[in-house]
Design a protein around this motif. Structure first.
Motif, PDB file in Angstrom:
ATOM      1  N   ASN A  15     -34.545  10.999   5.724  1.00 36.90           N
ATOM      2  CA  ASN A  15     -33.649   9.879   5.675  1.00 36.90           C
ATOM      3  C   ASN A  15     -32.333   9.676   6.271  1.00 36.90           C
ATOM      4  N   GLY A  16     -32.199  10.745   7.453  1.00 42.65           N
ATOM      5  CA  GLY A  16     -31.018  10.639   8.094  1.00 42.65           C
ATOM      6  C   GLY A  16     -29.500  10.917   7.567  1.00 42.65           C
ATOM      7  N   CYS A  17     -29.633  11.783   6.629  1.00 39.40           N
ATOM      8  CA  CYS A  17     -28.613  12.144   5.735  1.00 39.40           C
ATOM      9  C   CYS A  17     -27.532  13.026   6.503  1.00 39.40           C
ATOM     10  N   GLY A  18     -28.236  13.812   7.388  1.00 34.13           N
ATOM     11  CA  GLY A  18     -27.410  14.634   8.402  1.00 34.13           C
ATOM     12  C   GLY A  18     -27.007  15.880   7.856  1.00 34.13           C
ATOM     13  N   GLN A  19     -27.402  16.300   6.514  1.00 36.16           N
ATOM     14  CA  GLN A  19     -27.008  17.742   6.082  1.00 36.16           C
ATOM     15  C   GLN A  19     -27.326  18.770   6.858  1.00 36.16           C
ATOM     16  N   CYS A  20     -28.503  18.614   7.383  1.00 34.55           N
ATOM     17  CA  CYS A  20     -28.958  19.593   8.206  1.00 34.55           C
ATOM     18  C   CYS A  20     -28.193  20.202   9.454  1.00 34.55           C
ATOM     19  N   VAL A  21     -27.574  19.011   9.947  1.00 40.32           N
ATOM     20  CA  VAL A  21     -26.653  19.221  11.181  1.00 40.32           C
ATOM     21  C   VAL A  21     -25.762  20.339  11.244  1.00 40.32           C
ATOM     22  N   PRO A  22     -24.713  20.282  10.237  1.00 45.03           N
ATOM     23  CA  PRO A  22     -24.056  21.623  10.091  1.00 45.03           C
ATOM     24  C   PRO A  22     -24.307  22.631   9.468  1.00 45.03           C
ATOM     25  N   ALA A  23     -25.697  22.542   8.964  1.00 42.10           N
ATOM     26  CA  ALA A  23     -26.392  23.885   8.384  1.00 42.10           C
ATOM     27  C   ALA A  23     -27.161  24.741   9.621  1.00 42.10           C
ATOM     28  N   CYS A  24     -27.258  23.912  10.808  1.00 44.51           N
ATOM     29  CA  CYS A  24     -27.584  24.645  11.876  1.00 44.51           C
ATOM     30  C   CYS A  24     -26.511  25.325  12.777  1.00 44.51           C
ATOM     31  N   GLU A  25     -26.074  26.552  12.679  1.00 44.02           N
ATOM     32  CA  GLU A  25     -25.044  27.100  13.219  1.00 44.02           C
ATOM     33  C   GLU A  25     -25.315  27.022  14.701  1.00 44.02           C
ATOM     34  N   GLU A  26     -26.373  27.127  15.190  1.00 43.94           N
ATOM     35  CA  GLU A  26     -26.607  27.038  17.001  1.00 43.94           C
ATOM     36  C   GLU A  26     -26.350  25.686  17.292  1.00 43.94           C
ATOM     37  N   GLY A  27     -26.296  24.583  16.567  1.00 48.71           N
ATOM     38  CA  GLY A  27     -26.135  23.274  17.199  1.00 48.71           C
ATOM     39  C   GLY A  27     -27.505  22.674  17.609  1.00 48.71           C
ATOM     40  N   ALA A  28     -28.641  22.907  17.124  1.00 45.73           N
ATOM     41  CA  ALA A  28     -30.040  22.581  17.476  1.00 45.73           C
ATOM     42  C   ALA A  28     -30.275  21.079  17.067  1.00 45.73           C
ATOM     43  N   LEU A  29     -29.570  21.056  16.148  1.00 45.32           N
ATOM     44  CA  LEU A  29     -29.768  19.536  15.313  1.00 45.32           C
ATOM     45  C   LEU A  29     -28.905  18.521  15.583  1.00 45.32           C
ATOM     46  N   ALA A  30     -29.529  17.055  15.563  1.00 44.06           N
ATOM     47  CA  ALA A  30     -28.219  15.974  15.708  1.00 44.06           C
ATOM     48  C   ALA A  30     -28.995  14.860  14.953  1.00 44.06           C
ATOM     49  N   ILE A  31     -28.326  13.975  14.575  1.00 43.24           N
ATOM     50  CA  ILE A  31     -28.738  12.648  14.182  1.00 43.24           C
ATOM     51  C   ILE A  31     -28.725  11.566  15.245  1.00 43.24           C
ATOM     52  N   VAL A  32     -29.883  11.092  15.566  1.00 42.21           N
ATOM     53  CA  VAL A  32     -30.181  10.027  16.643  1.00 42.21           C
ATOM     54  C   VAL A  32     -31.071   8.989  16.035  1.00 42.21           C
ATOM     55  N   ASP A  33     -30.443   7.854  16.372  1.00 40.49           N
ATOM     56  CA  ASP A  33     -31.232   6.472  15.773  1.00 40.49           C
ATOM     57  C   ASP A  33     -31.799   6.791  14.523  1.00 40.49           C
ATOM     58  N   GLY A  34     -30.711   7.385  13.670  1.00 39.63           N
ATOM     59  CA  GLY A  34     -30.853   7.655  11.962  1.00 39.63           C
ATOM     60  C   GLY A  34     -31.746   8.353  11.487  1.00 39.63           C
ATOM     61  N   LYS A  35     -32.405   9.351  12.475  1.00 39.22           N
ATOM     62  CA  LYS A  35     -33.176  10.312  12.226  1.00 39.22           C
ATOM     63  C   LYS A  35     -32.662  11.767  12.566  1.00 39.22           C
ATOM     64  N   ALA A  36     -33.010  12.733  11.977  1.00 40.07           N
ATOM     65  CA  ALA A  36     -32.751  14.377  12.593  1.00 40.07           C
ATOM     66  C   ALA A  36     -33.589  14.613  13.838  1.00 40.07           C
ATOM     67  N   ARG A  37     -32.902  15.019  14.807  1.00 42.46           N
ATOM     68  CA  ARG A  37     -33.888  15.335  16.096  1.00 42.46           C
ATOM     69  C   ARG A  37     -33.297  16.548  16.531  1.00 42.46           C
ATOM     70  N   LEU A  38     -34.401  17.408  17.182  1.00 47.26           N
ATOM     71  CA  LEU A  38     -34.124  18.636  17.938  1.00 47.26           C
ATOM     72  C   LEU A  38     -33.509  18.394  19.077  1.00 47.26           C
ATOM     73  N   VAL A  39     -32.289  18.885  19.288  1.00 45.75           N
ATOM     74  CA  VAL A  39     -31.737  18.698  20.596  1.00 45.75           C
ATOM     75  C   VAL A  39     -32.089  18.966  21.862  1.00 45.75           C
ATOM     76  N   LYS A  40     -32.423  20.316  21.773  1.00 44.25           N
ATOM     77  CA  LYS A  40     -33.132  21.138  22.643  1.00 44.25           C
ATOM     78  C   LYS A  40     -33.553  22.421  21.970  1.00 44.25           C
ATOM     79  N   GLU A  41     -35.025  22.615  22.628  1.00 38.25           N
ATOM     80  CA  GLU A  41     -35.792  23.917  22.237  1.00 38.25           C
ATOM     81  C   GLU A  41     -34.950  25.115  22.122  1.00 38.25           C
TER      82      GLU A  41
END
Length: 259
Positions: A15-41
């Motif tokens: 739902n694009g809430c973004g709670q997962c983004v700060p939970a990933c200490e490695e910075g692998a997640l971001a909200i893009v176009d309203g959805k969580a995305r894997l930035v880079k493998e």
């Protein structure tokens, strides 16, 4: 490319809430176009620490072919964003000397403590000294999500399947239950139950286990660890002699009986 654990995102559930983004200490997640995305493998270590912060269950860990985890790239990315580098990340000097660790978090590497290592513990820490003596753990890792069914220490083992609040509540956990057993920890409420069922079914099928002791807290959400194990038995097409232990929040053992 390597075959390893990676985060997978179900876009229909996200739902694009973004709670997962700060939970990933490695910075692998971001909200893009309203959805969580894997930035880079290469930023994802596959550990799955972000799973518990997703309110819709859109995140899961899967095993697939991907670029290998790159701690140097993670450090550079976090530094560029002004974010703190996690304490478990290797420093650049160690990377230059020893090379980049492969296959995700170095702390998830399989490790068995030999009888010699245990014998050389200070007496105050030796498992046989009793409940207050310290750790009786004989292997690593202990999280069910991280232990592969092929781990050598699972062969012919007495398994201690533990809801992860139990060791905090039960004073005698190490002294009474851990010695001689292989510990697998997990949370039946917040973790992926289907993943647990499949993993446990594979462990039962492949390892000729001697016994299983399943330990749960008295709270209702914790009792599903037994249900998970029973479904794993059904999937494996066989059962293992099992004892069910229920622990109270005040640390008392409420029940101990065959499953």
């Amino acid at each position: 490319m390597v075959t390893r654990k990676m985060i997978s995102i179900d876009e229909e559930l996200c739902n694009g809430c973004g709670q997962c983004v700060p939970a990933c200490e490695e910075g692998a997640l971001a909200i893009v176009d309203g959805k969580a995305r894997l930035v880079k493998e290469i930023y994802c270590d596959g550990l799955g620490a972000c799973l518990g912060d997703c309110p819709t269950g859109a995140l899961k860990v899967e095993v697939r072919e991907a670029e290998d985890f790159d701690p140097e790239a993670v450090r550079a990315n976090l530094t560029a964003q002004g974010r703190a580098v996690p304490g478990h990340m290797p420093d650049p000097a160690s990377l230059r000397m020893g090379g980049r660790p492969k296959g995700g978090c170095p702390g998830a590497a399989l490790h068995a403590m030999t009888p010699c290592q245990q014998a050389n513990m200070p007496q105050a820490q030796a498992p046989q000294a009793g409940p207050a003596s310290g750790s009786a753990l004989g292997h690593w890792p202990v999280q069910l999500r991280l232990v592969p069914p092929t781990a050598p220490f699972l062969k012919g083992a007495d398994l201690l399947l533990t809801a992860d609040c139990v060791p905090v509540a039960l004073p005698g956990y190490h002294g009474q239950f851990v010695p001689g057993r292989v510990v697998l920890l997990g949370c039946p409420k917040f973790d992926n139950q289907m993943e647990y069922i499949e993993k446990l079914a594979q462990i039962v099928t492949q390892n000729d286990l001697k016994s299983i002791t399943v330990m749960e807290m008295e709270v209702p959400c914790c009792a599903s660890m037994t249900a998970i194990l029973n479904q794993a038995f059904e999937r494996a097409g066989r059962r293992v002699n099992t004892i069910r232990v229920t622990v109270a929040r005040n640390g008392a053992i409420l029940a101990m009986a065959p499953l």
